[in-house]
Design a protein around this motif. Structure first.
Motif, PDB file in Angstrom:
ATOM      1  N   TRP A 136     -14.824 -11.348   1.396  1.00  4.40           N
ATOM      2  CA  TRP A 136     -13.719 -11.327   2.351  1.00  4.40           C
ATOM      3  C   TRP A 136     -12.688 -10.301   1.896  1.00  4.40           C
ATOM      4  O   TRP A 136     -12.355 -10.213   0.709  1.00  4.40           O
ATOM      5  CB  TRP A 136     -13.077 -12.708   2.466  1.00  4.40           C
ATOM      6  N   THR A 137     -12.204  -9.525   2.836  1.00  6.28           N
ATOM      7  CA  THR A 137     -11.198  -8.509   2.535  1.00  6.28           C
ATOM      8  C   THR A 137      -9.981  -8.718   3.430  1.00  6.28           C
ATOM      9  O   THR A 137     -10.077  -9.323   4.509  1.00  6.28           O
ATOM     10  CB  THR A 137     -11.737  -7.084   2.775  1.00  6.28           C
ATOM     11  N   ILE A 138      -8.842  -8.229   2.967  1.00  9.13           N
ATOM     12  CA  ILE A 138      -7.653  -8.189   3.819  1.00  9.13           C
ATOM     13  C   ILE A 138      -7.302  -6.724   4.063  1.00  9.13           C
ATOM     14  O   ILE A 138      -7.446  -5.884   3.173  1.00  9.13           O
ATOM     15  CB  ILE A 138      -6.455  -8.947   3.198  1.00  9.13           C
ATOM     16  N   THR A 139      -6.875  -6.444   5.274  1.00 13.81           N
ATOM     17  CA  THR A 139      -6.538  -5.080   5.667  1.00 13.81           C
ATOM     18  C   THR A 139      -5.127  -5.057   6.234  1.00 13.81           C
ATOM     19  O   THR A 139      -4.840  -5.751   7.218  1.00 13.81           O
ATOM     20  CB  THR A 139      -7.522  -4.539   6.717  1.00 13.81           C
ATOM     21  N   PHE A 140      -4.254  -4.288   5.593  1.00 13.13           N
ATOM     22  CA  PHE A 140      -2.901  -4.079   6.100  1.00 13.13           C
ATOM     23  C   PHE A 140      -2.895  -2.829   6.979  1.00 13.13           C
ATOM     24  O   PHE A 140      -3.545  -1.835   6.663  1.00 13.13           O
ATOM     25  CB  PHE A 140      -1.910  -3.888   4.947  1.00 13.13           C
ATOM     26  N   LYS A 141      -2.151  -2.898   8.060  1.00 17.86           N
ATOM     27  CA  LYS A 141      -1.983  -1.738   8.941  1.00 17.86           C
ATOM     28  C   LYS A 141      -0.499  -1.465   9.093  1.00 17.86           C
ATOM     29  O   LYS A 141       0.263  -2.347   9.491  1.00 17.86           O
ATOM     30  CB  LYS A 141      -2.621  -1.999  10.308  1.00 17.86           C
ATOM     31  N   ASP A 142      -0.079  -0.230   8.751  1.00 19.40           N
ATOM     32  CA  ASP A 142       1.347   0.075   8.784  1.00 19.40           C
ATOM     33  C   ASP A 142       1.762   0.647  10.140  1.00 19.40           C
ATOM     34  O   ASP A 142       0.959   0.731  11.081  1.00 19.40           O
ATOM     35  CB  ASP A 142       1.735   1.004   7.635  1.00 19.40           C
ATOM     36  N   LYS A 143       3.011   1.066  10.233  1.00 20.28           N
ATOM     37  CA  LYS A 143       3.590   1.470  11.510  1.00 20.28           C
ATOM     38  C   LYS A 143       3.036   2.790  12.031  1.00 20.28           C
ATOM     39  O   LYS A 143       3.177   3.094  13.217  1.00 20.28           O
ATOM     40  CB  LYS A 143       5.111   1.553  11.373  1.00 20.28           C
ATOM     41  N   ILE A 144       2.429   3.589  11.164  1.00 22.12           N
ATOM     42  CA  ILE A 144       1.855   4.856  11.622  1.00 22.12           C
ATOM     43  C   ILE A 144       0.335   4.758  11.770  1.00 22.12           C
ATOM     44  O   ILE A 144      -0.337   5.762  11.999  1.00 22.12           O
ATOM     45  CB  ILE A 144       2.216   6.010  10.667  1.00 22.12           C
ATOM     46  N   GLY A 145      -0.204   3.545  11.626  1.00 19.36           N
ATOM     47  CA  GLY A 145      -1.629   3.326  11.836  1.00 19.36           C
ATOM     48  C   GLY A 145      -2.494   3.437  10.598  1.00 19.36           C
ATOM     49  O   GLY A 145      -3.715   3.285  10.688  1.00 19.36           O
ATOM     50  N   TYR A 148      -4.801  -0.210   4.731  1.00 16.91           N
ATOM     51  CA  TYR A 148      -4.998  -0.447   3.302  1.00 16.91           C
ATOM     52  C   TYR A 148      -5.902  -1.672   3.164  1.00 16.91           C
ATOM     53  O   TYR A 148      -5.529  -2.769   3.589  1.00 16.91           O
ATOM     54  CB  TYR A 148      -3.668  -0.711   2.590  1.00 16.91           C
ATOM     55  N   GLU A 149      -7.061  -1.473   2.580  1.00 16.91           N
ATOM     56  CA  GLU A 149      -8.003  -2.584   2.409  1.00 16.91           C
ATOM     57  C   GLU A 149      -7.972  -3.084   0.973  1.00 16.91           C
ATOM     58  O   GLU A 149      -8.051  -2.296   0.028  1.00 16.91           O
ATOM     59  CB  GLU A 149      -9.421  -2.153   2.777  1.00 16.91           C
ATOM     60  N   ILE A 150      -7.860  -4.402   0.826  1.00 12.75           N
ATOM     61  CA  ILE A 150      -7.829  -5.039  -0.489  1.00 12.75           C
ATOM     62  C   ILE A 150      -9.039  -5.955  -0.598  1.00 12.75           C
ATOM     63  O   ILE A 150      -9.258  -6.815   0.263  1.00 12.75           O
ATOM     64  CB  ILE A 150      -6.538  -5.864  -0.696  1.00 12.75           C
ATOM     65  N   GLU A 151      -9.831  -5.778  -1.647  1.00 12.98           N
ATOM     66  CA  GLU A 151     -11.011  -6.615  -1.846  1.00 12.98           C
ATOM     67  C   GLU A 151     -10.632  -7.929  -2.520  1.00 12.98           C
ATOM     68  O   GLU A 151      -9.645  -8.014  -3.245  1.00 12.98           O
ATOM     69  CB  GLU A 151     -12.043  -5.876  -2.704  1.00 12.98           C
ATOM     70  N   GLN A 152     -11.434  -8.953  -2.262  1.00  3.93           N
ATOM     71  CA  GLN A 152     -11.196 -10.253  -2.883  1.00  3.93           C
ATOM     72  C   GLN A 152     -11.320 -10.144  -4.394  1.00  3.93           C
ATOM     73  O   GLN A 152     -12.106  -9.372  -4.926  1.00  3.93           O
ATOM     74  CB  GLN A 152     -12.189 -11.282  -2.357  1.00  3.93           C
ATOM     75  N   LEU A 174       5.513  -3.977   1.868  1.00  5.59           N
ATOM     76  CA  LEU A 174       5.439  -4.984   2.922  1.00  5.59           C
ATOM     77  C   LEU A 174       6.320  -4.632   4.119  1.00  5.59           C
ATOM     78  O   LEU A 174       5.954  -4.901   5.268  1.00  5.59           O
ATOM     79  CB  LEU A 174       5.841  -6.348   2.356  1.00  5.59           C
ATOM     80  N   ARG A 175       7.456  -4.004   3.886  1.00  2.00           N
ATOM     81  CA  ARG A 175       8.400  -3.745   4.981  1.00  2.00           C
ATOM     82  C   ARG A 175       7.856  -2.748   6.000  1.00  2.00           C
ATOM     83  O   ARG A 175       8.371  -2.666   7.125  1.00  2.00           O
ATOM     84  CB  ARG A 175       9.727  -3.238   4.412  1.00  2.00           C
ATOM     85  N   PHE A 176       6.820  -1.991   5.629  1.00  6.01           N
ATOM     86  CA  PHE A 176       6.253  -1.004   6.552  1.00  6.01           C
ATOM     87  C   PHE A 176       4.996  -1.510   7.267  1.00  6.01           C
ATOM     88  O   PHE A 176       4.438  -0.797   8.101  1.00  6.01           O
ATOM     89  CB  PHE A 176       5.904   0.287   5.805  1.00  6.01           C
ATOM     90  N   GLN A 177       4.547  -2.727   6.948  1.00  9.44           N
ATOM     91  CA  GLN A 177       3.278  -3.213   7.488  1.00  9.44           C
ATOM     92  C   GLN A 177       3.485  -3.944   8.815  1.00  9.44           C
ATOM     93  O   GLN A 177       4.403  -4.742   8.964  1.00  9.44           O
ATOM     94  CB  GLN A 177       2.590  -4.138   6.481  1.00  9.44           C
ATOM     95  N   MET A 178       2.597  -3.648   9.767  1.00 11.27           N
ATOM     96  CA  MET A 178       2.659  -4.286  11.080  1.00 11.27           C
ATOM     97  C   MET A 178       1.774  -5.524  11.171  1.00 11.27           C
ATOM     98  O   MET A 178       2.124  -6.501  11.830  1.00 11.27           O
ATOM     99  CB  MET A 178       2.235  -3.289  12.169  1.00 11.27           C
ATOM    100  N   SER A 179       0.620  -5.481  10.519  1.00  8.07           N
ATOM    101  CA  SER A 179      -0.318  -6.594  10.656  1.00  8.07           C
ATOM    102  C   SER A 179      -1.158  -6.746   9.403  1.00  8.07           C
ATOM    103  O   SER A 179      -1.259  -5.827   8.580  1.00  8.07           O
ATOM    104  CB  SER A 179      -1.236  -6.384  11.873  1.00  8.07           C
ATOM    105  N   LEU A 180      -1.744  -7.918   9.277  1.00  6.57           N
ATOM    106  CA  LEU A 180      -2.687  -8.220   8.201  1.00  6.57           C
ATOM    107  C   LEU A 180      -3.920  -8.842   8.845  1.00  6.57           C
ATOM    108  O   LEU A 180      -3.803  -9.797   9.620  1.00  6.57           O
ATOM    109  CB  LEU A 180      -2.065  -9.173   7.185  1.00  6.57           C
ATOM    110  N   GLN A 181      -5.082  -8.305   8.537  1.00  2.72           N
ATOM    111  CA  GLN A 181      -6.335  -8.815   9.079  1.00  2.72           C
ATOM    112  C   GLN A 181      -7.227  -9.301   7.944  1.00  2.72           C
ATOM    113  O   GLN A 181      -7.256  -8.699   6.870  1.00  2.72           O
ATOM    114  CB  GLN A 181      -7.072  -7.731   9.873  1.00  2.72           C
TER     115      GLN A 181
END
Length: 319
Positions: A136-145, A148-152, A174-181
């Motif tokens: 399972w991975t988490i992916t952050f997406k910032d305001k410019i698209g 950033y993928e983080i591995e478990q 964190l302040r620049f991130q729009m979403s976490l998947q």
């Protein structure tokens, strides 16, 4: 004065296609897939039907838990060269990958058949996750698209759920991130399970997406210590922030075993899988059907340590 060298540097790209195909014929399936990413020419040559048919036929009778893809060298052709080559380019490559996926799926389904009599959940979920090569991975997406993928980093298995941990020293602001998947990621080929999910051939299935633009209203602070503040983000996400600077310290997510494998592998990178709704059986004889015969299983744990675990049976409720 130095004389010009009569020996010119050579590269694989400069070799004739016939020679390259003979070289590629000695590679295994995973190496062929990687080589095919080098250039359009290599992609075309590594799709050669004769190479992939030999690989396909070498594993056709082997099972998921005891085979490894063999190199093409020494494999006997079962069909004529003409009948193999008459297929469209890449046909046997697709057939090989499809057979791998189908064989692994059958093996996983066999592991998931035994269920716990108290919880109704699969007993061998840990073995199924290992057999699938699932991560399972988490992916952050910032305001410019930018993503950033983080591995478990760690997974703990409990009676009814598992907990995934992500932590490290490098996190996006964190302040620049729009979403976490959160994605379930599974290797297309079994022998690339140890490679990084950022490089290689992995299938991604979106499980859940969190909005980080208004984290203050979407989360609840549930605890803190001298170093970290802990926030709960529904559903099922714990976000640890450093007290100094409010940047990410770690992320935790708890997944219930019910249909976990389906959620983790059947979706796409952008959309979660849509599973059919549960349809309860109707009973015209028992007027209280659906109100009794329940079991509740409670498991309170922290990491790998269990504080309370018990099952309450024959529960009922009123209309």
């Amino acid at each position: 004065m130095k004389k010009p060298s009569s020996i010119q540097s050579a590269s694989l790209e400069s070799l004739p296609s016939e020679i390259l195909i003979k070289i590629f014929a000695h590679l295994d399936a995973l190496s062929l897939l990687y080589i095919g990413c080098v250039s359009k020419r290599f992609f075309y040559l590594t799709n050669d039907n004769l190479i992939w048919y030999r690989i396909y036929s070498s594993i056709s009778s082997l099972k998921i838990f005891n085979w490894k893809p063999k190199a093409v060298k020494g494999t006997v052709n079962l069909l004529s060269v003409a009948s193999i080559q008459e297929k469209e380019q890449g046909y046997w490559k697709k057939a090989y990958i499809a057979k791998q996926i189908a064989t692994r799926k059958n093996g996983i389904n066999q592991l998931l058949k035994p269920v716990n009599m108290y919880t109704g959940l699969p007993i061998n979920i840990k073995e199924a996750v290992k057999a699938a090569g699932l991560k399972w991975t988490i992916t952050f997406k910032d305001k410019i698209g930018k993503e950033y993928e983080i591995e478990q980093r760690e997974v703990t298995f409990n009676d009814t759920s598992l907990t995934v941990f992500w932590y490290g020293s490098v996190w996006p602001p964190l302040r620049f991130q729009m979403s976490l998947q959160i994605h379930g990621v599974m290797p297309v080929l079994l022998n690339c399970t140890k490679s990084s999910t950022k490089n290689g051939f992995w299938w991604r299935s979106l499980i859940v997406k969190y909005d980080l633009m208004d984290l203050a209203s979407n989360s609840t602070m549930i605890g803190c210590d001298k170093m970290v503040k802990l926030f709960r983000v529904n559903p099922g996400l714990l976000l640890g922030l450093w007290r100094s600077g409010s940047e990410i310290a770690f992320v935790m997510a708890a997944f219930h075993y019910h249909q976990l494998i389906e959620w983790s592998v059947l979706g796409s990178a952008d959309n979660p899988v849509t599973l059919p709704p549960h349809q309860p059986n109707l009973d015209d004889v028992d007027p209280n059907y659906g109100l009794h015969g329940y079991r509740v299983h409670i498991n309170i744990h922290s990491g790998g340590r269990t504080f309370m675990c018990g099952t309450f049976q024959n529960l009922f409720c009123k209309k």
